[in-house]
Design a protein around this motif. Structure first.
Motif, mmCIF file in Angstrom:
data_model
loop_
_atom_site.group_PDB
_atom_site.id
_atom_site.type_symbol
_atom_site.label_atom_id
_atom_site.label_comp_id
_atom_site.label_asym_id
_atom_site.label_seq_id
_atom_site.Cartn_x
_atom_site.Cartn_y
_atom_site.Cartn_z
ATOM 1 N N HIS A 82 0.807 -1.219 0.000
ATOM 2 C CA HIS A 82 0.000 0.000 0.000
ATOM 3 C C HIS A 82 0.842 1.273 0.000
ATOM 4 O O HIS A 82 0.302 2.366 -0.119
ATOM 5 N N ALA A 83 2.152 1.138 0.136
ATOM 6 C CA ALA A 83 3.029 2.312 0.154
ATOM 7 C C ALA A 83 3.083 2.950 -1.229
ATOM 8 O O ALA A 83 2.832 2.281 -2.237
ATOM 9 N N GLU A 84 3.420 4.206 -1.274
ATOM 10 C CA GLU A 84 3.514 4.919 -2.551
ATOM 11 C C GLU A 84 4.944 4.963 -3.078
ATOM 12 O O GLU A 84 5.159 4.971 -4.280
ATOM 13 N N LYS A 85 5.922 4.993 -2.192
ATOM 14 C CA LYS A 85 7.325 5.102 -2.603
ATOM 15 C C LYS A 85 7.911 3.713 -2.866
ATOM 16 O O LYS A 85 7.792 2.812 -2.049
ATOM 17 N N SER A 86 8.557 3.573 -4.004
ATOM 18 C CA SER A 86 9.199 2.307 -4.368
ATOM 19 C C SER A 86 10.519 2.141 -3.624
ATOM 20 O O SER A 86 11.231 3.118 -3.380
ATOM 21 N N TYR A 87 10.858 0.911 -3.309
ATOM 22 C CA TYR A 87 12.163 0.635 -2.705
ATOM 23 C C TYR A 87 13.286 1.051 -3.647
ATOM 24 O O TYR A 87 14.407 1.338 -3.210
ATOM 25 N N LEU A 88 13.019 1.123 -4.939
ATOM 26 C CA LEU A 88 14.018 1.529 -5.927
ATOM 27 C C LEU A 88 14.322 3.034 -5.859
ATOM 28 O O LEU A 88 15.331 3.485 -6.390
ATOM 29 N N GLU A 89 13.473 3.798 -5.184
ATOM 30 C CA GLU A 89 13.664 5.246 -5.027
ATOM 31 C C GLU A 89 14.305 5.595 -3.687
ATOM 32 O O GLU A 89 14.520 6.762 -3.395
ATOM 33 N N ASN A 90 14.587 4.612 -2.889
ATOM 34 C CA ASN A 90 15.104 4.844 -1.542
ATOM 35 C C ASN A 90 16.629 4.846 -1.526
ATOM 36 O O ASN A 90 17.260 4.159 -2.320
ATOM 37 N N ASP A 91 17.206 5.605 -0.612
ATOM 38 C CA ASP A 91 18.654 5.627 -0.426
ATOM 39 C C ASP A 91 18.986 4.775 0.799
ATOM 40 O O ASP A 91 18.812 5.214 1.936
ATOM 41 N N PHE A 92 19.440 3.557 0.562
ATOM 42 C CA PHE A 92 19.753 2.638 1.647
ATOM 43 C C PHE A 92 21.154 2.876 2.191
ATOM 44 O O PHE A 92 22.046 3.322 1.467
ATOM 45 N N GLN A 93 21.322 2.555 3.479
ATOM 46 C CA GLN A 93 22.617 2.674 4.149
ATOM 47 C C GLN A 93 22.913 1.395 4.920
ATOM 48 O O GLN A 93 22.001 0.661 5.305
ATOM 49 N N ASP A 94 24.199 1.175 5.143
ATOM 50 C CA ASP A 94 24.607 0.042 5.964
ATOM 51 C C ASP A 94 23.947 0.172 7.335
ATOM 52 O O ASP A 94 23.894 1.264 7.906
ATOM 53 N N GLY A 95 23.406 -0.917 7.847
ATOM 54 C CA GLY A 95 22.750 -0.902 9.151
ATOM 55 C C GLY A 95 21.249 -0.681 9.094
ATOM 56 O O GLY A 95 20.582 -0.742 10.128
ATOM 57 N N ASP A 96 20.694 -0.434 7.910
ATOM 58 C CA ASP A 96 19.249 -0.221 7.784
ATOM 59 C C ASP A 96 18.467 -1.458 8.213
ATOM 60 O O ASP A 96 18.961 -2.584 8.146
ATOM 61 N N TRP A 97 17.225 -1.217 8.619
ATOM 62 C CA TRP A 97 16.282 -2.261 9.021
ATOM 63 C C TRP A 97 15.220 -2.382 7.936
ATOM 64 O O TRP A 97 14.520 -1.407 7.637
ATOM 65 N N GLU A 142 18.936 -4.666 -3.949
ATOM 66 C CA GLU A 142 19.068 -3.236 -4.236
ATOM 67 C C GLU A 142 19.833 -2.525 -3.120
ATOM 68 O O GLU A 142 20.696 -1.688 -3.392
ATOM 69 N N ALA A 143 19.525 -2.843 -1.879
ATOM 70 C CA ALA A 143 20.211 -2.188 -0.760
ATOM 71 C C ALA A 143 21.708 -2.500 -0.791
ATOM 72 O O ALA A 143 22.545 -1.598 -0.635
ATOM 73 N N LYS A 144 22.062 -3.756 -1.006
ATOM 74 C CA LYS A 144 23.484 -4.138 -1.076
ATOM 75 C C LYS A 144 24.173 -3.464 -2.258
ATOM 76 O O LYS A 144 25.318 -3.033 -2.153
ATOM 77 N N ARG A 145 23.483 -3.362 -3.381
ATOM 78 C CA ARG A 145 24.057 -2.695 -4.557
ATOM 79 C C ARG A 145 24.403 -1.249 -4.206
ATOM 80 O O ARG A 145 25.513 -0.785 -4.469
ATOM 81 N N GLN A 146 23.453 -0.554 -3.579
ATOM 82 C CA GLN A 146 23.692 0.852 -3.221
ATOM 83 C C GLN A 146 24.828 0.987 -2.216
ATOM 84 O O GLN A 146 25.688 1.862 -2.335
ATOM 85 N N ILE A 147 24.828 0.137 -1.207
ATOM 86 C CA ILE A 147 25.860 0.205 -0.172
ATOM 87 C C ILE A 147 27.233 -0.073 -0.748
ATOM 88 O O ILE A 147 28.202 0.627 -0.444
ATOM 89 N N ASP A 148 27.319 -1.054 -1.628
ATOM 90 C CA ASP A 148 28.610 -1.387 -2.262
ATOM 91 C C ASP A 148 29.126 -0.250 -3.134
ATOM 92 O O ASP A 148 30.340 -0.064 -3.258
ATOM 93 N N LEU A 149 28.232 0.521 -3.737
ATOM 94 C CA LEU A 149 28.649 1.662 -4.556
ATOM 95 C C LEU A 149 29.271 2.774 -3.725
ATOM 96 O O LEU A 149 30.082 3.555 -4.199
ATOM 97 N N LYS A 150 28.876 2.850 -2.447
ATOM 98 C CA LYS A 150 29.359 3.913 -1.545
ATOM 99 C C LYS A 150 30.718 3.582 -0.928
ATOM 100 O O LYS A 150 31.358 4.446 -0.367
#
Length: 151
Positions: A82-97, A142-150
């Motif tokens: 039911h959420a409006e924001k896609s996980y693909l639009e989120n900025d994930f960080q190491d340690g996220d829940w 997706e979260a691991k991909r973003q974190i690895d890029l950082k």
């Protein structure tokens, strides 16, 4: 390390598969009671194979107990169709829940109301949800991909 949270999981095979995924991605699994199975269920072990012994896992009696263990609630992301924001639009960080609800009904309104960050996985209108193990795999990937890029 990502924190994967399953709220009241019902199907041992899904939990076993998610446990195996957590071992492979070096993520921690958090399981919130009640479960729809016994933790030593043969199906859970079969799905997790021999990887279960390597899993970093914590269990909580209820949502309240789990919430008390979170150091920063702004880094908690609840998955909801039911959420409006896609996980693909989120900025994930190491340690996220990353929080997923039970297979039959998802996360309750009470749990959703406790946190501000709700994300969805885009999908065809022909289905109401993905299998939870697949959903966890999408989001961890997706979260691991973003974190690895950082790094």
């Amino acid at each position: 390390m990502l924190n994967i949270v399953l709220v009241e999981p019902e199907i041992p095979n899904n939990t076993g598969n998610i446990g195996r995924l957590c071992v492979g991605t070096e993520s921690k699994l958090h399981l919130i009671h009640p479960f729809g199975f016994v933790i030593n269920d043969k199906n859970l072990k079969r799905s997790g194979l021999d990887y279960w012994v390597h899993l970093d896992v914590s269990e909580y009696a209820n949502v309240e107990e789990w919430m008390n263990s979170i150091p920063d609630r702004s880094r908690v992301f609840l998955m909801s169709s039911h959420a409006e924001k896609s996980y693909l639009e989120n900025d994930f960080q190491d340690g996220d829940w990353l929080v997923f609800g039970k297979e039959s009904v998802g996360l309750s309104k009470e749990v959703l109301d406790q946190f501000q960050n709700h994300l969805t996985i885009p999908m065809s209108k022909l289905i109401r949800s993905f299998n939870i193990a697949n959903s966890v795999a999408f989001v961890i990937g997706e979260a691991k991909r973003q974190i690895d890029l950082k790094v």
